[in-house]
Design a protein around this motif. Structure first.
Motif, PDB file in Angstrom:
ATOM      1  N   PHE A 125      -1.172  -8.381  -2.906  1.00 23.48           N
ATOM      2  CA  PHE A 125      -1.652  -8.081  -4.259  1.00 23.48           C
ATOM      3  C   PHE A 125      -2.865  -7.155  -4.222  1.00 23.48           C
ATOM      4  O   PHE A 125      -3.008  -6.268  -5.066  1.00 23.48           O
ATOM      5  CB  PHE A 125      -1.969  -9.370  -5.017  1.00 23.48           C
ATOM      6  CG  PHE A 125      -0.765 -10.219  -5.302  1.00 23.48           C
ATOM      7  CD1 PHE A 125       0.498  -9.659  -5.403  1.00 23.48           C
ATOM      8  CD2 PHE A 125      -0.890 -11.586  -5.473  1.00 23.48           C
ATOM      9  CE1 PHE A 125       1.619 -10.442  -5.667  1.00 23.48           C
ATOM     10  CE2 PHE A 125       0.215 -12.379  -5.741  1.00 23.48           C
ATOM     11  CZ  PHE A 125       1.467 -11.808  -5.843  1.00 23.48           C
ATOM     12  N   GLU A 126      -3.736  -7.345  -3.256  1.00 21.80           N
ATOM     13  CA  GLU A 126      -4.893  -6.460  -3.135  1.00 21.80           C
ATOM     14  C   GLU A 126      -4.452  -5.017  -2.932  1.00 21.80           C
ATOM     15  O   GLU A 126      -4.970  -4.098  -3.572  1.00 21.80           O
ATOM     16  CB  GLU A 126      -5.783  -6.896  -1.968  1.00 21.80           C
ATOM     17  CG  GLU A 126      -6.603  -8.147  -2.245  1.00 21.80           C
ATOM     18  CD  GLU A 126      -7.507  -8.503  -1.088  1.00 21.80           C
ATOM     19  OE1 GLU A 126      -7.418  -7.841  -0.031  1.00 21.80           O
ATOM     20  OE2 GLU A 126      -8.301  -9.458  -1.229  1.00 21.80           O
ATOM     21  N   LYS A 127      -3.487  -4.802  -2.043  1.00 21.28           N
ATOM     22  CA  LYS A 127      -3.022  -3.440  -1.760  1.00 21.28           C
ATOM     23  C   LYS A 127      -2.184  -2.873  -2.895  1.00 21.28           C
ATOM     24  O   LYS A 127      -2.149  -1.660  -3.110  1.00 21.28           O
ATOM     25  CB  LYS A 127      -2.230  -3.415  -0.445  1.00 21.28           C
ATOM     26  CG  LYS A 127      -3.059  -3.706   0.790  1.00 21.28           C
ATOM     27  CD  LYS A 127      -4.210  -2.709   0.929  1.00 21.28           C
ATOM     28  CE  LYS A 127      -5.019  -2.967   2.188  1.00 21.28           C
ATOM     29  NZ  LYS A 127      -6.173  -2.040   2.301  1.00 21.28           N
ATOM     30  N   ALA A 128      -1.506  -3.758  -3.631  1.00 19.93           N
ATOM     31  CA  ALA A 128      -0.652  -3.291  -4.727  1.00 19.93           C
ATOM     32  C   ALA A 128      -1.459  -2.825  -5.929  1.00 19.93           C
ATOM     33  O   ALA A 128      -1.031  -1.920  -6.660  1.00 19.93           O
ATOM     34  CB  ALA A 128       0.318  -4.394  -5.150  1.00 19.93           C
ATOM     35  N   PHE A 129      -2.639  -3.426  -6.149  1.00 19.77           N
ATOM     36  CA  PHE A 129      -3.355  -3.179  -7.393  1.00 19.77           C
ATOM     37  C   PHE A 129      -4.749  -2.585  -7.214  1.00 19.77           C
ATOM     38  O   PHE A 129      -5.493  -2.452  -8.178  1.00 19.77           O
ATOM     39  CB  PHE A 129      -3.439  -4.477  -8.198  1.00 19.77           C
ATOM     40  CG  PHE A 129      -2.084  -5.039  -8.528  1.00 19.77           C
ATOM     41  CD1 PHE A 129      -1.201  -4.316  -9.319  1.00 19.77           C
ATOM     42  CD2 PHE A 129      -1.680  -6.268  -8.032  1.00 19.77           C
ATOM     43  CE1 PHE A 129       0.064  -4.816  -9.615  1.00 19.77           C
ATOM     44  CE2 PHE A 129      -0.421  -6.779  -8.323  1.00 19.77           C
ATOM     45  CZ  PHE A 129       0.460  -6.044  -9.119  1.00 19.77           C
ATOM     46  N   THR A 130      -5.084  -2.206  -5.995  1.00 22.06           N
ATOM     47  CA  THR A 130      -6.398  -1.621  -5.737  1.00 22.06           C
ATOM     48  C   THR A 130      -6.275  -0.113  -5.547  1.00 22.06           C
ATOM     49  O   THR A 130      -5.379   0.358  -4.852  1.00 22.06           O
ATOM     50  CB  THR A 130      -7.040  -2.246  -4.483  1.00 22.06           C
ATOM     51  OG1 THR A 130      -7.188  -3.656  -4.681  1.00 22.06           O
ATOM     52  CG2 THR A 130      -8.423  -1.647  -4.221  1.00 22.06           C
ATOM     53  N   GLY A 131      -7.171   0.630  -6.149  1.00 21.17           N
ATOM     54  CA  GLY A 131      -7.211   2.077  -5.944  1.00 21.17           C
ATOM     55  C   GLY A 131      -6.269   2.842  -6.845  1.00 21.17           C
ATOM     56  O   GLY A 131      -5.512   2.269  -7.622  1.00 21.17           O
ATOM     57  N   ASN A 132      -6.325   4.151  -6.737  1.00 16.98           N
ATOM     58  CA  ASN A 132      -5.458   5.027  -7.518  1.00 16.98           C
ATOM     59  C   ASN A 132      -4.060   5.053  -6.911  1.00 16.98           C
ATOM     60  O   ASN A 132      -3.901   5.068  -5.688  1.00 16.98           O
ATOM     61  CB  ASN A 132      -6.031   6.448  -7.554  1.00 16.98           C
ATOM     62  CG  ASN A 132      -7.373   6.506  -8.249  1.00 16.98           C
ATOM     63  OD1 ASN A 132      -7.606   5.813  -9.234  1.00 16.98           O
ATOM     64  ND2 ASN A 132      -8.269   7.336  -7.735  1.00 16.98           N
ATOM     65  N   PHE A 139       0.827  -1.210   0.000  1.00 16.13           N
ATOM     66  CA  PHE A 139       0.000   0.000   0.000  1.00 16.13           C
ATOM     67  C   PHE A 139       0.858   1.256   0.000  1.00 16.13           C
ATOM     68  O   PHE A 139       0.637   2.184  -0.790  1.00 16.13           O
ATOM     69  CB  PHE A 139      -0.928   0.010   1.215  1.00 16.13           C
ATOM     70  CG  PHE A 139      -1.672   1.306   1.392  1.00 16.13           C
ATOM     71  CD1 PHE A 139      -2.784   1.590   0.610  1.00 16.13           C
ATOM     72  CD2 PHE A 139      -1.251   2.259   2.308  1.00 16.13           C
ATOM     73  CE1 PHE A 139      -3.464   2.800   0.759  1.00 16.13           C
ATOM     74  CE2 PHE A 139      -1.917   3.459   2.453  1.00 16.13           C
ATOM     75  CZ  PHE A 139      -3.026   3.728   1.680  1.00 16.13           C
ATOM     76  N   LEU A 140       1.884   1.301   0.878  1.00 16.27           N
ATOM     77  CA  LEU A 140       2.710   2.491   0.993  1.00 16.27           C
ATOM     78  C   LEU A 140       3.575   2.693  -0.244  1.00 16.27           C
ATOM     79  O   LEU A 140       3.777   3.825  -0.697  1.00 16.27           O
ATOM     80  CB  LEU A 140       3.575   2.408   2.256  1.00 16.27           C
ATOM     81  CG  LEU A 140       2.777   2.456   3.563  1.00 16.27           C
ATOM     82  CD1 LEU A 140       3.669   2.140   4.749  1.00 16.27           C
ATOM     83  CD2 LEU A 140       2.108   3.812   3.745  1.00 16.27           C
ATOM     84  N   PHE A 141       4.070   1.607  -0.820  1.00 19.09           N
ATOM     85  CA  PHE A 141       4.841   1.709  -2.065  1.00 19.09           C
ATOM     86  C   PHE A 141       3.944   2.228  -3.187  1.00 19.09           C
ATOM     87  O   PHE A 141       4.353   3.085  -3.977  1.00 19.09           O
ATOM     88  CB  PHE A 141       5.420   0.344  -2.426  1.00 19.09           C
ATOM     89  CG  PHE A 141       6.208   0.344  -3.712  1.00 19.09           C
ATOM     90  CD1 PHE A 141       7.429   0.997  -3.792  1.00 19.09           C
ATOM     91  CD2 PHE A 141       5.736  -0.308  -4.835  1.00 19.09           C
ATOM     92  CE1 PHE A 141       8.156   1.002  -4.971  1.00 19.09           C
ATOM     93  CE2 PHE A 141       6.457  -0.320  -6.020  1.00 19.09           C
ATOM     94  CZ  PHE A 141       7.678   0.352  -6.091  1.00 19.09           C
ATOM     95  N   ASN A 142       2.738   1.709  -3.246  1.00 20.73           N
ATOM     96  CA  ASN A 142       1.743   2.142  -4.238  1.00 20.73           C
ATOM     97  C   ASN A 142       1.480   3.641  -4.111  1.00 20.73           C
ATOM     98  O   ASN A 142       1.503   4.378  -5.098  1.00 20.73           O
ATOM     99  CB  ASN A 142       0.458   1.331  -4.008  1.00 20.73           C
ATOM    100  CG  ASN A 142      -0.676   1.685  -4.949  1.00 20.73           C
ATOM    101  OD1 ASN A 142      -0.804   2.807  -5.414  1.00 20.73           O
ATOM    102  ND2 ASN A 142      -1.532   0.723  -5.204  1.00 20.73           N
ATOM    103  N   GLN A 143       1.273   4.115  -2.897  1.00 23.04           N
ATOM    104  CA  GLN A 143       0.848   5.495  -2.679  1.00 23.04           C
ATOM    105  C   GLN A 143       2.001   6.497  -2.661  1.00 23.04           C
ATOM    106  O   GLN A 143       1.857   7.618  -3.160  1.00 23.04           O
ATOM    107  CB  GLN A 143       0.060   5.602  -1.366  1.00 23.04           C
ATOM    108  CG  GLN A 143      -1.263   4.874  -1.390  1.00 23.04           C
ATOM    109  CD  GLN A 143      -2.177   5.375  -2.500  1.00 23.04           C
ATOM    110  OE1 GLN A 143      -2.260   6.569  -2.758  1.00 23.04           O
ATOM    111  NE2 GLN A 143      -2.847   4.461  -3.180  1.00 23.04           N
ATOM    112  N   ILE A 144       3.137   6.106  -2.093  1.00 26.69           N
ATOM    113  CA  ILE A 144       4.230   7.063  -1.889  1.00 26.69           C
ATOM    114  C   ILE A 144       5.260   7.007  -3.016  1.00 26.69           C
ATOM    115  O   ILE A 144       5.645   8.032  -3.572  1.00 26.69           O
ATOM    116  CB  ILE A 144       4.915   6.813  -0.530  1.00 26.69           C
ATOM    117  CG1 ILE A 144       3.915   7.038   0.615  1.00 26.69           C
ATOM    118  CG2 ILE A 144       6.139   7.717  -0.367  1.00 26.69           C
ATOM    119  CD1 ILE A 144       4.414   6.636   1.982  1.00 26.69           C
TER     120      ILE A 144
END
Length: 211
Positions: free
Chosen positions: A130-137, A99-104
């Motif tokens: 995988f859910e946190k890596a590929f979900t959301g903007n 999640f943090l890698f995705n967002q930051i």
């Protein structure tokens, strides 16, 4: 988004499970998944060094948009990937890392540890990563009040990477060509690359190795 999963020899027995979880999550979100690494212990032999080469070729040719990689600890695959131009690989041990890698950081690859700490319910951890890596903007920042400097720094890092890592094909030619040839030698890798490559000179270079 096109996503490639690539795994090496030490963790190849887990490939079927990891591929299933990735397909269920990413495929369910409408992404296309390619399993380009070792699919079992008897498949075309790869080490984490080969995984970095594969990531470079697939991402820089725009054959895929994102790489999921890993090894026993996840460290080797991450380091091997980040050596190459155009690859920004994060290290994910748990869902919050993704999640943090995705967002930051908003990179284009993640490396997982498929042996270290991989015990009971390991497949659940992979699924939630995988859910946190590929979900959301992506790249929205966390916490949200830090979004602006985080986005600025991520862009600066990309500029620095581009400055120190030059031409992709030139960098691949500078490597021991037997390493590159081994990295691109499997049918599943070649199918993904040649069907989706958008940079002809990279495809031509790879073809010169395998012809």
């Amino acid at each position: 988004m096109k996503i490639a999963l690539t795994m090496e020899n030490s963790q190849a027995p887990k490939n079927a499970m990891v591929a299933t979880e990735l397909n269920n999550i990413a495929g369910g979100l409408g992404h296309q998944v390619f399993n380009v690494g070792m699919t079992d212990e008897n498949d075309h032999h790869l080490t984490y060094i080969h995984l970095g080469i594969q990531a470079s070729i697939l991402l820089n040719s725009k054959a895929v948009d994102f790489i999921v990689t890993g090894c026993g600890t996840g460290q080797g695959a991450m380091m091997a990937s980040n050596l190459h131009p155009g690859v920004v690989c994060g290290y994910c041990l748990e869902p919050s890392d993704a999640f943090l890698f995705n967002q930051i950081n908003n990179g284009n690859a993640i490396s997982l540890a498929f042996a270290k700490g991989f015990g009971w319910a390991g497949e659940l951890n992979v699924r939630y990563i995988f859910e946190k890596a590929f979900t959301g903007n992506r790249g929205e920042g966390y916490p949200i009040e830090r979004a602006a400097p985080q986005q600025t720094n991520a862009a600066i890092l990309s500029d620095v990477k581009a400055a120190v890592c030059k031409d992709v094909v030139e960098s691949l030619r500078a490597i021991d060509q037997e390493l590159v040839k081994q990295a691109v030698g499997s049918s599943q890798f070649q199918e993904c690359l040649f069907a989706n490559c958008q940079v002809p000179e990279i495809a031509e270079y790879v073809k010169s190795l395998i012809d």
